[in-house]
Design a protein around this motif. Structure first.
Motif, PDB file in Angstrom:
ATOM      1  N   THR A  54       0.833  -1.199   0.000  1.00 28.77           N
ATOM      2  CA  THR A  54       0.000   0.000   0.000  1.00 28.77           C
ATOM      3  C   THR A  54       0.870   1.251   0.000  1.00 28.77           C
ATOM      4  N   ASP A  55       0.485   2.195  -0.805  1.00 30.66           N
ATOM      5  CA  ASP A  55       1.173   3.477  -0.846  1.00 30.66           C
ATOM      6  C   ASP A  55       0.815   4.243   0.432  1.00 30.66           C
ATOM      7  N   ARG A 115       0.663   7.230   0.999  1.00 31.73           N
ATOM      8  CA  ARG A 115      -0.192   8.395   0.704  1.00 31.73           C
ATOM      9  C   ARG A 115      -1.660   8.007   0.701  1.00 31.73           C
ATOM     10  N   ASP A 116      -1.961   6.733   0.396  1.00 34.42           N
ATOM     11  CA  ASP A 116      -3.348   6.274   0.468  1.00 34.42           C
ATOM     12  C   ASP A 116      -3.852   6.332   1.903  1.00 34.42           C
ATOM     13  N   ASN A 117      -2.998   5.973   2.860  1.00 29.37           N
ATOM     14  CA  ASN A 117      -3.374   6.035   4.268  1.00 29.37           C
ATOM     15  C   ASN A 117      -3.598   7.477   4.711  1.00 29.37           C
ATOM     16  N   TRP A 124      -4.504   9.980   2.752  1.00 27.19           N
ATOM     17  CA  TRP A 124      -5.740  10.428   2.120  1.00 27.19           C
ATOM     18  C   TRP A 124      -6.945   9.884   2.885  1.00 27.19           C
ATOM     19  N   SER A 125      -6.892   8.613   3.251  1.00 29.19           N
ATOM     20  CA  SER A 125      -8.003   8.002   3.983  1.00 29.19           C
ATOM     21  C   SER A 125      -8.219   8.681   5.330  1.00 29.19           C
ATOM     22  N   THR A 185      -9.641  12.248   4.719  1.00 33.00           N
ATOM     23  CA  THR A 185     -11.020  12.165   4.234  1.00 33.00           C
ATOM     24  C   THR A 185     -11.950  11.735   5.357  1.00 33.00           C
TER      25      THR A 185
END
Length: 95
Positions: free
Chosen positions: A2-3, A5-7, A9-10, A13
């Motif tokens: 997992t990137d 940056r996805d964490n 962003w999550s 958000t």
């Protein structure tokens, strides 16, 4: 893998969505709450933007405040529907 940056962003958000849900719930009994809440979001945004040296790590190095500023901006966007790039849109969960 997992990137990371996805964490980020999550997390940003999710915090903005939770804040918007709380505002929508309180608005049901206090129609002026959103305006007061957004005024505080704006004050917080300005504080972090204008005082970055106040927010340091334990070792004294500066923190990158972009994620904080984005989360506050996204919260404002969800509640008002306003986006500085696309203009006025539909507020999140606003009937």
């Amino acid at each position: 893998m997992t990137d990371p940056r996805d964490n980020q962003w999550s997390a940003k958000t999710a915090s903005a969505v939770l804040a918007a849900c709380i505002v929508r719930t309180i608005e049901e009994t206090d129609p002026t709450f959103a305006d007061r809440f957004l005024a505080n979001v704006d004050r917080a945004y300005n504080h972090f933007r204008d005082n970055p040296v106040m927010w340091k790590r334990k070792d004294g190095s500066p923190r990158d405040l972009q994620d904080v500023l984005e989360a506050l901006s996204w919260t404002n966007h969800l509640i008002t529907g306003w986006n500085p790039i696309t203009g006025q849109g539909e507020p999140f969960l606003k009937d």
